[in-house]
Structure formats: structure tokens, C-alpha cells
Design a protein around this motif. Structure first.
Motif, PDB file in Angstrom:
ATOM      1  N   LEU A 282      55.014  20.604  44.364  1.00  0.00           N
ATOM      2  CA  LEU A 282      54.762  19.157  44.236  1.00  0.00           C
ATOM      3  C   LEU A 282      56.047  18.405  43.901  1.00  0.00           C
ATOM      4  N   LEU A 283      57.103  19.157  43.673  1.00  0.00           N
ATOM      5  CA  LEU A 283      58.347  18.520  43.219  1.00  0.00           C
ATOM      6  C   LEU A 283      59.406  18.475  44.317  1.00  0.00           C
ATOM      7  N   THR A 284      58.970  18.332  45.527  1.00  0.00           N
ATOM      8  CA  THR A 284      59.924  18.280  46.638  1.00  0.00           C
ATOM      9  C   THR A 284      60.319  16.836  46.935  1.00  0.00           C
ATOM     10  N   GLN A 285      61.251  16.694  47.847  1.00  0.00           N
ATOM     11  CA  GLN A 285      61.788  15.394  48.251  1.00  0.00           C
ATOM     12  C   GLN A 285      60.673  14.386  48.530  1.00  0.00           C
ATOM     13  N   HIS A 288      59.666   8.181  52.412  1.00  0.00           N
ATOM     14  CA  HIS A 288      59.749   6.734  52.215  1.00  0.00           C
ATOM     15  C   HIS A 288      58.431   6.134  51.806  1.00  0.00           C
ATOM     16  N   ASP A 289      57.395   6.546  52.473  1.00  0.00           N
ATOM     17  CA  ASP A 289      56.081   6.008  52.153  1.00  0.00           C
ATOM     18  C   ASP A 289      55.708   6.299  50.709  1.00  0.00           C
ATOM     19  N   GLU A 290      56.092   7.467  50.267  1.00  0.00           N
ATOM     20  CA  GLU A 290      55.730   7.836  48.898  1.00  0.00           C
ATOM     21  C   GLU A 290      56.472   7.017  47.854  1.00  0.00           C
ATOM     22  N   MET A 291      57.667   6.544  48.227  1.00  0.00           N
ATOM     23  CA  MET A 291      58.428   5.759  47.264  1.00  0.00           C
ATOM     24  C   MET A 291      58.065   4.285  47.309  1.00  0.00           C
ATOM     25  N   ASN A 303      51.798  10.639  42.303  1.00  0.00           N
ATOM     26  CA  ASN A 303      51.974  10.111  40.956  1.00  0.00           C
ATOM     27  C   ASN A 303      51.939  11.230  39.923  1.00  0.00           C
ATOM     28  N   LEU A 304      51.258  12.299  40.278  1.00  0.00           N
ATOM     29  CA  LEU A 304      51.155  13.489  39.422  1.00  0.00           C
ATOM     30  C   LEU A 304      50.636  13.131  38.026  1.00  0.00           C
ATOM     31  N   THR A 305      49.655  12.280  38.007  1.00  0.00           N
ATOM     32  CA  THR A 305      49.125  11.756  36.746  1.00  0.00           C
ATOM     33  C   THR A 305      48.701  12.863  35.782  1.00  0.00           C
ATOM     34  N   PRO A 384      59.203  13.468  42.706  1.00  0.00           N
ATOM     35  CA  PRO A 384      58.418  12.371  42.120  1.00  0.00           C
ATOM     36  C   PRO A 384      58.834  12.074  40.685  1.00  0.00           C
ATOM     37  N   ILE A 385      59.361  13.066  39.984  1.00  0.00           N
ATOM     38  CA  ILE A 385      59.797  12.815  38.599  1.00  0.00           C
ATOM     39  C   ILE A 385      61.056  11.942  38.619  1.00  0.00           C
TER      40      ILE A 385
END
Ligand SMILES: O=C(O)CCC(=O)C(=O)O
Ligand SMILES: [Fe+2]
Length: 536
Positions: A282-285, A288-291, A303-305, A384-385
Motif C-alpha cells: 500500500l506504500l507504493t508510488q 496523479h489521480d490519487e494525489m 487515505n489508509l485511514t 501515501p504517507i
């Protein structure tokens, strides 16, 4: 920078050309494109809190995990109370001009209660930002006069300037090539409280305005006006003008007030702390859409809430450590989990720095089995972090988070470029006895550069603590109690924010800072630099 002290540490930074060279190399940034509707989020709500007589300000997240909050711009319409109107007239103009210049308030006002005295204590530290202007049509070189050959500092094309941190005892010379020889055309002896050093070939009779044509004449006129302005500015404010008039505009972003020592601002963000380690996949690059800021429209965004703190909001308290320069401290800006993640991203090492502070840097790194690479730069899109840390930093600085990344053309259309206004995070590691002597983080853009891009803020994030030495110190901070410097001791996750520029666009000489030598253990930190008006 280097020859007059400088950084003594392992990680070489090709971009961090503090205070000397006008050319900043570029970091490659993958061009990203996305096309989704834009909703603007920045919300700023000020509350005067009566609590303990401390003035508090409350800001909400620039990017909500829970949906849009309201629309407010990052850009400043406020008039900074320290800006005063200066009126002046160029000799060849009929009308006077005005300029809102930063005038430092009375030092007694830097104290909430009774000031320890009403006069400024002259700092023991005498260093300063030296800016050297080649006011001539010749292509010159700037050398530090070391009593021998001289040490090369900077290339000085006609009418351009360069700079370095220096001391009143230093000497420099401007020289030109004459066959194989260096011909010295101007010598400089650094004086206390004087930043600006000009080789004026016209006044010295080496050049004539009548001989200038085309581009050189244009540059002459630009620099002449700027130098005239600099004189007026110094008369009005007591400081040397280190930017470029009229191209330098006051910073476009909001700047936090620093009215008195201990003043607090409160910032609330929805970019809450990561407290559990998410699985690697889940910690990959980020894409654009995600950012993209509108996360609510994209429930698939990472968001990895479930790996974050259970609190819906993170409250950050900014405490004013210094009024001039404006320096703020924010404890627990990063969680331990985030610190570990940054180190992992930047070095490939899986280690918890909090457990390594008693050892020497070499041991900590060589003992690490899981080290796979050694990068010293980490971009926002790396995970995402990292993305969340940038968004939190944007909230802290009251910037729209989209400013700190590549943007879609409809995002923040008021600015004419789409690339990020922030650099990638820069990891800095100091082993025992390493230090970074007093320097400035700003550089001087070329005079014909229309936007006059420059570093505006520096956010330091400490990744470990418990070393001996290693404080970040501001030796020129203005106060009425000590001639000594202001020092900040590293604490895991703590942030220090300071501005490299004044609210009028001048470079802030007093933002000079140093990393004290590490006497025992090691030190890790990262820098986040934001530019005004642009980076690249
Ligand atoms: O290490 C520190 O405390 C400050 C680092 C710094 O000033 C820089 O990297 O520009
Ligand atoms: Fe620095």
C-alpha cells in the motif's frame, strides 16, 4: 558557502546551493495529468482565544478526508502590519513611487509582558549574507581573497549578482580574464551590517554608458534602478535590499505573524498521524489521480485511514521562537511511524532512529541489514504517507496543498504554472563532529528573471533526538536580552518553520542559521523548501 565554512557532512546535495550560486539545478519531476472537477478547500478561521492571554489562530485542512470545508485562497490579501509605505522617486521620473517595505517593530513589542530591556542586544555573531553586484558590462569572477590565489566563489555575468555567507574580516575581489591572467578589477572588505557590495565600473571610470547597446543597456538600466532603490530601502528600513526591484514582489502566500516570543498559533488538520505501519504494497508510488485533492470523490484513494490515529483531527501548536527572523516550533508534527517511513524511503534502511542515538552514525548505518539504497531526496508522490506529510505541511503554512505538487490546469488558475512550488524532501545526516556552519537557504535569481523565484520558507523536520550537540541555531535573532544565539534542540517529529524572505519580498539576512556540530551520536533531519513564487 563552502569556503567560508559550510556543510561538513556526508550527504552531498546537488540542489542545495545555499547562498552562492544563482543557478539551481532541477529535479526531474514526472509530468502528471488529471482531469477531475476542482473544489477548493482552504478554510481559515481565526479565533481570538482569551486563554492565558495567548492569541491563537485556528486553521482547517487544505485537503479534507471528509469533504470540502470552504473556499479560501492561500494567497495573501492581508496587509502585514509590519509593512510601511515608503515613497521615493527615480531621478529620471516625474512622479514618486511607493513601496510597502518591512520595518522591524520596536524590540520591546517582541515581549508579551515587560521586556527585559527596550534596546536590541547586538548579537555576538557578526556573520551576514554578502551580495556582490557586478555593475559592469564585463563578465567577471568573484573570488574570496584567502591571501593566496583566491578561492573562486561565483561567476558574475554583466550586471548580475551572486552571494555567500561571510564575516566582516573577509576580503573578496572581482576579477576579469586577461589572457591567462586574472586581472583584479575591484576589491571588497566586508563591513559589519553591510550586505551589498557593488563593483560600479561606470563610477570607477572603467566603462561608459554611451558604449552600451541592446541587451547590455537594458540590463544596465534594470540594475541601475535596483541599486537606486536599494539605497532608498536602506534609508527607510535600516536593512540592505537583497532582492530585485521592481521584479520582486512581496510573497504571494500568507505568512504567519510572529508578534512576540511565545505567541501561539493553532492549526487543525485532517491529515492525521500515521500510527501503524501499512503493508508495503500500500506504500507504493502515488498516481496523479490519487494525489488529487478531492479525495471524497475518489474513495479508492489511499487515505489508509485504518493506519492513522483514531482522532478525526490533528491539532498542531506553533510557538513563536523568534520574531525577527520569524521562527516557529511545532512539536510532534510527525509521528514515530512517519519518521521511520521517511528514513526508509530516503535511505532504504529499516531502522528506528530513536534507538540509534547513542551510537555513532557509522555503526547505525553499517549494522542495517535491510539497506537497499541510499537516496537523499524523497518526493511527495513516493507513498501515501509522504503525500499526507506534504499536505499537513501545507496546512501548517496555510497553503493550498495543491501548491506543493504538480497541478491540473484548473487548479489554482491564478498562478501561471503547474509545477510544484516545493522541492522534494531533502534528507540530511550528520555523523559525529559534522556540522553545517551558518548560512542562508536563499539564493539570488538572475535580474532578468521576471518572477524572481526564490526560496520562501524552510521547514525542518527532526528525525531523531538524544545526540549531544546538533542544535539548529539562529545567531542573528533580534532580542533585548542576550547577545547569544537562539538554539533549537532536535526532538523526534518536531518541526521548525522559518521564512527565508521578509513580507516585502526582501531576503531575510536574519534567517541565517547553523547546525551545531554533533558531539556524540548522530543527527538526522529533512528539509522541505517552498518557493515564492515558483520552483523551476
Ligand atoms: O541540520 C540543521 O539543523 C539545519 C540544516 C540546514 O540548515 C540545511 O540543510 O539547510
Ligand atoms: Fe539551511
Amino acid at each position: 558557502m563552502m569556503m567560508l565554512g559550510g556543510r561538513k557532512k556526508k550527504i552531498e546535495n546537488p540542489y542545495h546551493q545555499d547562498n552562492t550560486f544563482p543557478n539551481i539545478p532541477r529535479i526531474l519531476f514526472i509530468s502528471l495529468i488529471f482531469g477531475v472537477p476542482i473544489i477548493s478547500f482552504l478554510n481559515r478561521d481565526y479565533i481570538e482565544a482569551a486563554l492565558f492571554g495567548i492569541k491563537s489562530e485556528y486553521a482547517l485542512s487544505s485537503r479534507s478526508l471528509h469533504g470540502p470545508l470552504s473556499s479560501q485562497s492561500s494567497f495573501s490579501n492581508d496587509v502585514d502590519p509590519n509593512l510601511k509605505t515608503m515613497t521615493f522617486q527615480f531621478p529620471d521620473e516625474n512622479e514618486p513611487r511607493t513601496f510597502d517595505a518591512y520595518v522591524q517593530p520596536d524590540v520591546a513589542s517582541f515581549y508579551k509582558g515587560n521586556p527585559p530591556s527596550t534596546t536590541i542586544q547586538e548579537p555576538r555573531f557578526k556573520g551576514l549574507a554578502g551580495k556582490f553586484v557586478n555593475f559592469s558590462p564585463d563578465h567577471l569572477q568573484l573570488y574570496w581573497d584567502d591571501g593566496r590565489e583566491g578561492m573562486h566563489i561565483a561567476d558574475l555575468p554583466p550586471f548580475q549578482a551572486a552571494g555567500t555567507a561571510t564575516f566582516p574580516v573577509h576580503r573578496f575581489f572581482f576579477s576579469k580574464r586577461n589572457g591567462d591572467k586574472k586581472e583584479v578589477v575591484h576589491r571588497v572588505h566586508i563591513q559589519p551590517h553591510q550586505n551589498l557590495y557593488i563593483h560600479d565600473a561606470f563610477e570607477e571610470g572603467h566603462a561608459k554608458v554611451e558604449d552600451l547597446t541592446g541587451e547590455l543597456l537594458e540590463l544596465y538600466n534594470l540594475q541601475k534602478k535596483n541599486l537606486y532603490f536599494a539605497k532608498e530601502y536602506r534609508k527607510f528600513t535600516g536593512r540592505d535590499w537583497l532582492s530585485f526591484y521592481p521584479a520582486t514582489k512581496k510573497p504571494i502566500y500568507k505568512m504567519w505573524n510572529a508578534d512576540y516570543f511565545g505567541q501561539q498559533h493553532w492549526v487543525t488538520t485532517t491529515e492525521t498521524h500515521f500510527v501503524l505501519e501499512p503493508p508495503e504494497d500500500l506504500l507504493t508510488q502515488m498516481t496523479h489521480d490519487e494525489m488529487f485533492r478531492d479525495r471524497i470523490q475518489h474513495p479508492d484513494i489511499r487515505n489508509l485511514t485504518e493506519y492513522r490515529s483514531k482522532e478525526p483531527l490533528l491539532n498542531m501548536t506553533m510557538t513563536v521562537l523568534s520574531v525577527s527572523p520569524r521562527v516557529f516550533e511545532v512539536k510532534s508534527f510527525l509521528s514515530q511511524q512517519e519518521v521511520d517511513h521517511i528514513v526508509h524511503m530516503a535511505t532504504g534502511m529499516k531502522l528506528s532512529l530513536s534507538t540509534t542515538s547513542a551510537t555513532d552514525g557509522k555503526d547505525a548505518t553499517s549494522n542495517s541489514k535491510s539497506r537497499t539504497s541510499h537516496n537523499s531526496w524523497v518526493g511527495r508522490a513516493r507513498s501515501p504517507i509522504m503525500d499526507s506529510i506534504y499536505a499537513r505541511a501545507a496546512d501548517l503554512m496555510r497553503l493550498d496543498e495543491a501548491l506543493l505538487r504538480q497541478r491540473h490546469k484548473d487548479e489554482i488558475p491564478e498562478i501561471d504554472h503547474r509545477s510544484s512550488n516545493a522541492e522534494d524532501l531533502q534528507l540530511v545526516h550528520y555523523a559525529r563532529s559534522e556540522e553545517y556552519t551558518a548560512h542562508h537557504d536563499f539564493t539570488y535569481p538572475p535580474i532578468h528573471s521576471r518572477g524572481q523565484p526564490a526560496r520562501w520558507s524552510t521547514l525542518l523536520l527532526y528525525l531523531n533526538q538524544g545526540m549531544e550537540g546538533g542544535d539548529t541555531c539562529f545567531p542573528k535573532y533580534v532580542n533585548a536580552e542576550t547577545t547569544g544565539k537562539l538554539c533549537v534542540t532536535p526532538e523526534i517529529g518536531k518541526a521548525v518553520l522559518f521564512y527565508d524572505q521578509l513580507p516585502d519580498g526582501n531576503m531575510d539576512d536574519f534567517s541565517q542559521h547553523a547546525a551545531e556540530p554533533v558531539r556524540k551520536g548522530e543527527k538526522w533531519l529533512i528539509n522541505l523548501w517552498t518557493w515564492n513564487p515558483r520552483f523551476r
